[in-house]
Design a protein around this motif. Structure first.
Motif, mmCIF file in Angstrom:
data_model
loop_
_atom_site.group_PDB
_atom_site.id
_atom_site.type_symbol
_atom_site.label_atom_id
_atom_site.label_comp_id
_atom_site.label_asym_id
_atom_site.label_seq_id
_atom_site.Cartn_x
_atom_site.Cartn_y
_atom_site.Cartn_z
ATOM 1 N N GLY A 50 8.210 18.266 17.754
ATOM 2 C CA GLY A 50 8.769 17.474 16.673
ATOM 3 C C GLY A 50 7.961 17.696 15.397
ATOM 4 N N TYR A 51 8.435 17.180 14.294
ATOM 5 C CA TYR A 51 7.737 17.355 13.022
ATOM 6 C C TYR A 51 8.113 16.229 12.070
ATOM 7 C CZ TYR A 51 12.243 19.139 11.440
ATOM 8 O OH TYR A 51 13.569 19.239 11.134
ATOM 9 N N TYR A 52 7.366 16.140 10.978
ATOM 10 C CA TYR A 52 7.693 15.192 9.922
ATOM 11 C C TYR A 52 7.496 15.880 8.576
ATOM 12 C CZ TYR A 52 2.733 14.749 9.029
ATOM 13 O OH TYR A 52 1.432 15.024 8.717
ATOM 14 N N THR A 53 8.225 15.432 7.592
ATOM 15 C CA THR A 53 8.012 15.870 6.208
ATOM 16 C C THR A 53 8.093 14.639 5.312
ATOM 17 O OG1 THR A 53 10.359 16.333 5.785
ATOM 18 C CG2 THR A 53 9.003 18.162 6.598
ATOM 19 N N TRP A 54 7.526 14.777 4.127
ATOM 20 C CA TRP A 54 7.538 13.698 3.151
ATOM 21 C C TRP A 54 7.901 14.314 1.806
ATOM 22 C CZ3 TRP A 54 2.864 11.555 0.246
ATOM 23 C CH2 TRP A 54 3.205 10.381 -0.427
ATOM 24 N N ASP A 55 8.900 13.748 1.137
ATOM 25 C CA ASP A 55 9.407 14.263 -0.134
ATOM 26 C C ASP A 55 9.305 13.179 -1.212
ATOM 27 O OD1 ASP A 55 10.232 16.370 1.549
ATOM 28 O OD2 ASP A 55 12.246 15.551 1.736
ATOM 29 N N ALA A 56 9.258 13.597 -2.482
ATOM 30 C CA ALA A 56 9.215 12.635 -3.591
ATOM 31 C C ALA A 56 10.001 13.197 -4.781
ATOM 32 C CB ALA A 56 7.775 12.355 -4.005
ATOM 33 N N LYS A 57 10.524 12.284 -5.577
ATOM 34 C CA LYS A 57 11.326 12.674 -6.746
ATOM 35 C C LYS A 57 11.107 11.664 -7.871
ATOM 36 C CE LYS A 57 16.177 13.401 -8.007
ATOM 37 N NZ LYS A 57 17.556 13.366 -7.484
ATOM 38 N N LEU A 58 10.993 12.160 -9.107
ATOM 39 C CA LEU A 58 10.871 11.327 -10.296
ATOM 40 C C LEU A 58 11.988 11.716 -11.256
ATOM 41 C CD1 LEU A 58 9.189 9.273 -11.984
ATOM 42 C CD2 LEU A 58 7.953 11.258 -12.905
ATOM 43 N N SER A 59 12.688 10.708 -11.778
ATOM 44 C CA SER A 59 13.786 11.015 -12.707
ATOM 45 C C SER A 59 13.754 10.056 -13.899
ATOM 46 C CB SER A 59 15.138 10.921 -12.002
ATOM 47 O OG SER A 59 15.386 9.602 -11.575
ATOM 48 N N TYR A 60 14.360 10.521 -14.972
ATOM 49 C CA TYR A 60 14.497 9.718 -16.186
ATOM 50 C C TYR A 60 15.922 9.876 -16.692
ATOM 51 C CZ TYR A 60 13.799 7.738 -20.800
ATOM 52 O OH TYR A 60 13.892 6.953 -21.916
ATOM 53 N N THR A 61 16.562 8.750 -17.017
ATOM 54 C CA THR A 61 17.936 8.776 -17.516
ATOM 55 C C THR A 61 17.958 8.295 -18.954
ATOM 56 O OG1 THR A 61 18.770 8.316 -15.301
ATOM 57 C CG2 THR A 61 20.286 7.946 -17.130
ATOM 58 N N TRP A 62 18.515 9.122 -19.829
ATOM 59 C CA TRP A 62 18.734 8.745 -21.223
ATOM 60 C C TRP A 62 20.119 8.130 -21.297
ATOM 61 C CZ3 TRP A 62 16.450 13.371 -19.852
ATOM 62 C CH2 TRP A 62 15.171 13.594 -20.343
#
Length: 116
Positions: A50-62
């Protein structure tokens, strides 16, 4: 009984945090349990780890820019933050030997989207 590429466990989980009205930060953890190899019809070879991953995202809306509809959004992200080496799936060759297809290591992306 025959199972084809079935994980014992698959748990996606995530959080989204609104930093300010237009900033958004999100994370996602993917936890996948052991699974059988493709072409192991009788499930005679051991399971892949088995395995695991970790993701991240940053966004800005005008929002509310004249002539830009509902909003123009810019975003950046990183997948597999921990740079975990894993194979999402594997197959058995004609001799019954396992072969792994490695999944992407840490990777980055970015872009712009537009909603009207």
């Amino acid at each position: 009984m025959i199972f084809l590429l079935c994980q014992d466990t698959k748990v996606p989980s995530g959080q989204r945090l609104i930093l300010e009205e237009d900033f958004q930060f999100s994370t996602k953890a993917n936890i996948v349990g052991a699974q059988y190899f493709i072409s192991d019809w009788a499930n005679q070879v051991g399971k892949m780890d088995g395995y695991y991953t970790w993701d991240a995202k940053l966004s800005y809306t005008w929002k509310g820019l004249k002539g830009f509809g509902k909003g123009l959004k810019g975003f950046v992200g990183v997948n597999n933050i921990t740079n975990r080496k894993y194979a999402q799936y594997g197959v058995l060759d004609f001799l019954g030997q396992p072969n792994y297809y490695p999944s992407p290591e840490r990777n980055f992306y970015g872009g712009i989207s537009y909603a009207y």
